[in-house]
Design an enzyme around this catalytic site. Structure first.
Site, PDB file in Angstrom:
ATOM      1  N   LEU A  32     123.135  57.241  20.331  1.00 28.66           N
ATOM      2  CA  LEU A  32     121.995  57.960  19.740  1.00 28.66           C
ATOM      3  C   LEU A  32     122.379  59.385  19.325  1.00 28.66           C
ATOM      4  CD1 LEU A  32     119.091  56.838  22.127  1.00 28.66           C
ATOM      5  CD2 LEU A  32     119.961  55.721  20.055  1.00 28.66           C
ATOM      6  N   HIS A  36     118.339  59.324  15.312  1.00 31.76           N
ATOM      7  CA  HIS A  36     117.543  58.419  16.152  1.00 31.76           C
ATOM      8  C   HIS A  36     116.424  59.186  16.856  1.00 31.76           C
ATOM      9  CE1 HIS A  36     121.605  56.344  16.269  1.00 31.76           C
ATOM     10  NE2 HIS A  36     120.826  55.370  15.852  1.00 31.76           N
ATOM     11  N   GLN A  60     125.348  40.928  13.177  1.00 32.72           N
ATOM     12  CA  GLN A  60     125.235  41.672  11.925  1.00 32.72           C
ATOM     13  C   GLN A  60     126.562  42.321  11.512  1.00 32.72           C
ATOM     14  OE1 GLN A  60     122.115  44.523  13.494  1.00 32.72           O
ATOM     15  NE2 GLN A  60     123.245  45.991  12.251  1.00 32.72           N
ATOM     16  N   LYS A 155     117.930  56.380   6.065  1.00 31.46           N
ATOM     17  CA  LYS A 155     119.383  56.399   5.848  1.00 31.46           C
ATOM     18  C   LYS A 155     119.867  54.994   5.475  1.00 31.46           C
ATOM     19  CE  LYS A 155     123.823  57.472   6.845  1.00 31.46           C
ATOM     20  NZ  LYS A 155     124.306  56.234   7.369  1.00 31.46           N
ATOM     21  N   VAL A 182     118.100  62.397   8.509  1.00 35.29           N
ATOM     22  CA  VAL A 182     118.411  63.687   9.145  1.00 35.29           C
ATOM     23  C   VAL A 182     119.845  64.052   8.761  1.00 35.29           C
ATOM     24  CG1 VAL A 182     118.626  64.934  11.329  1.00 35.29           C
ATOM     25  CG2 VAL A 182     116.831  63.209  11.050  1.00 35.29           C
ATOM     26  N   SER A 192     126.086  57.117  13.371  1.00 34.94           N
ATOM     27  CA  SER A 192     126.942  56.896  14.548  1.00 34.94           C
ATOM     28  C   SER A 192     128.396  56.769  14.115  1.00 34.94           C
ATOM     29  CB  SER A 192     126.503  55.636  15.285  1.00 34.94           C
ATOM     30  OG  SER A 192     125.149  55.751  15.636  1.00 34.94           O
TER      31      SER A 192
HETATM   32  O1  PAF Z   1     119.946  50.207  11.905  1.00 39.69           O
HETATM   33  C1  PAF Z   1     120.423  49.748  12.954  1.00 39.69           C
HETATM   34  O2  PAF Z   1     120.879  50.475  13.824  1.00 39.69           O
HETATM   35  C2  PAF Z   1     120.475  48.235  13.147  1.00 39.69           C
HETATM   36  O3  PAF Z   1     120.745  47.591  11.957  1.00 39.69           O
HETATM   37  C3  PAF Z   1     119.198  47.674  13.802  1.00 39.69           C
HETATM   38  C4  PAF Z   1     117.990  47.878  12.929  1.00 39.69           C
HETATM   39  C5  PAF Z   1     118.994  48.353  15.156  1.00 39.69           C
HETATM   40  C6  PAF Z   1     119.363  46.177  14.043  1.00 39.69           C
HETATM   41  O4  PAF Z   1     120.439  45.896  14.866  1.00 39.69           O
END
Ligand code: PAF
Length: 283
Positions: A32, A36, A60, A155, A182, A192
């Site tokens: 974070l 975030h 993903q 973003k 931001v 990140s």
């Molecule tokens: O944007 C992200 O950090 C990710 O794609 C999410 C939305 C948490 C899904 O894993």
């Protein structure tokens, strides 16, 4: 409070719902940062209770991407969430989310697949299957947490547009709240993945926001032709940048724009020190 198990989280959510409390969800992959925290702040202000999910979602990531080295900083994340007034940090394991078999093979998992028109462009073009993984995990989180509101950063604008479409198409009873990008004082959009950059790389990465700010300035001065606006970018790029795309698209439908207008988003992606960076700006 940190919760790792879906069952335990559901019990808590049930209690809150019984009391008529509104629930906000901030889905994250952890590590974070202030970006975030701005989403979390909005949720804490707007909702009676806030859940932050911290889950590096394996489905993903495409083959060859940074799943293994993606920063995992759960203790620090939990501390930041506590300070920000978050009620629950939900940090499931991949097994908890997908079961053991499912992470080994995609053949055994039900996916939520966004429309091809939304994923055959921008990040979806090079990250094939990425948005299937995002929609699937966010859908699962919506089913688990049953939030009234869910907070996503602009973003990841293509992600935001796709998730809004998913919620609309599947009649999911949640309101998506978009939150502004931001930036560091330098203009660099927080991410990140900035952690992977050296100081020199961070300087080089400024080209992305400089290109976007300059395009917006040219647009405000009256240049609307997309080809002419795109040409203004090249002065900011050098051999240390590999431009993946610079595209002008509609803010809701992602259709391409040849003439920029108030509904246009300018999207950019480039590699710096082999780190893939994205940014965007609304005209
Ligand atoms: O944007 C992200 O950090 C990710 O794609 C999410 C939305 C948490 C899904 O894993």
């Amino acid at each position: 409070m940190i919760i790792h198990k879906i069952k335990e989280l559901r019990e808590q959510i049930k209690e809150w719902k019984k009391q008529g409390l509104t629930v906000g969800l901030v889905p994250t992959m952890g590590a974070l940062h202030a970006g975030h925290l701005s989403l979390i702040k909005k949720s804490v202000e707007k909702c009676d209770r806030t859940v932050v999910s911290v889950f590096v979602n394996p489905i993903q990531f495409c083959p060859g991407e940074d799943l293994d080295k993606y920063p995992r900083t759960l203790d620090a994340d939990e501390g930041l969430c506590n300070d920000a007034g978050v009620n629950i940090v939900f940090a499931p394991s991949p097994e908890e989310m997908y079961g053991r078999g499912h992470i080994l093979s995609n053949d055994f998992l039900t996916y939520v697949i966004p429309p091809y028109f939304y994923v055959d462009k921008l990040c979806g073009k090079s990250r094939v299957g990425h948005f299937d993984g995002v929609c699937t995990v966010v859908n699962k989180l919506f089913n688990i947490v049953q939030p009234d509101f869910a907070f996503f950063g602009e973003k990841d604008r293509q992600q935001l547009i796709i998730l809004k479409k998913m919620v609309n198409d599947l009649n999911i009873p949640v309101e998506i709240i978009p939150c502004p990008i931001v930036r560091e004082e330098s203009g660099l959009a927080l991410s990140s993945r900035n952690k992977y950059l050296t100081e020199k790389g961070k300087d080089e990465a400024l080209a992305l926001s400089k290109i976007l700010f300059n395009i917006k300035m040219c647009y405000n001065k009256g240049i609307k032709d997309v080809k002419a606006l795109k040409e203004t970018a090249y002065g900011f790029l050098n051999n240390n940048h590999t431009l993946e795309y610079l595209e002008f698209r509609d803010k809701n439908t992602l259709e391409e724009k040849l003439t920029a207008d108030g509904d246009t988003i300018v999207f950019i992606a480039a590699r710096v020190e082999n780190v893939r960076l994205i940014d965007n700006i609304a005209l």
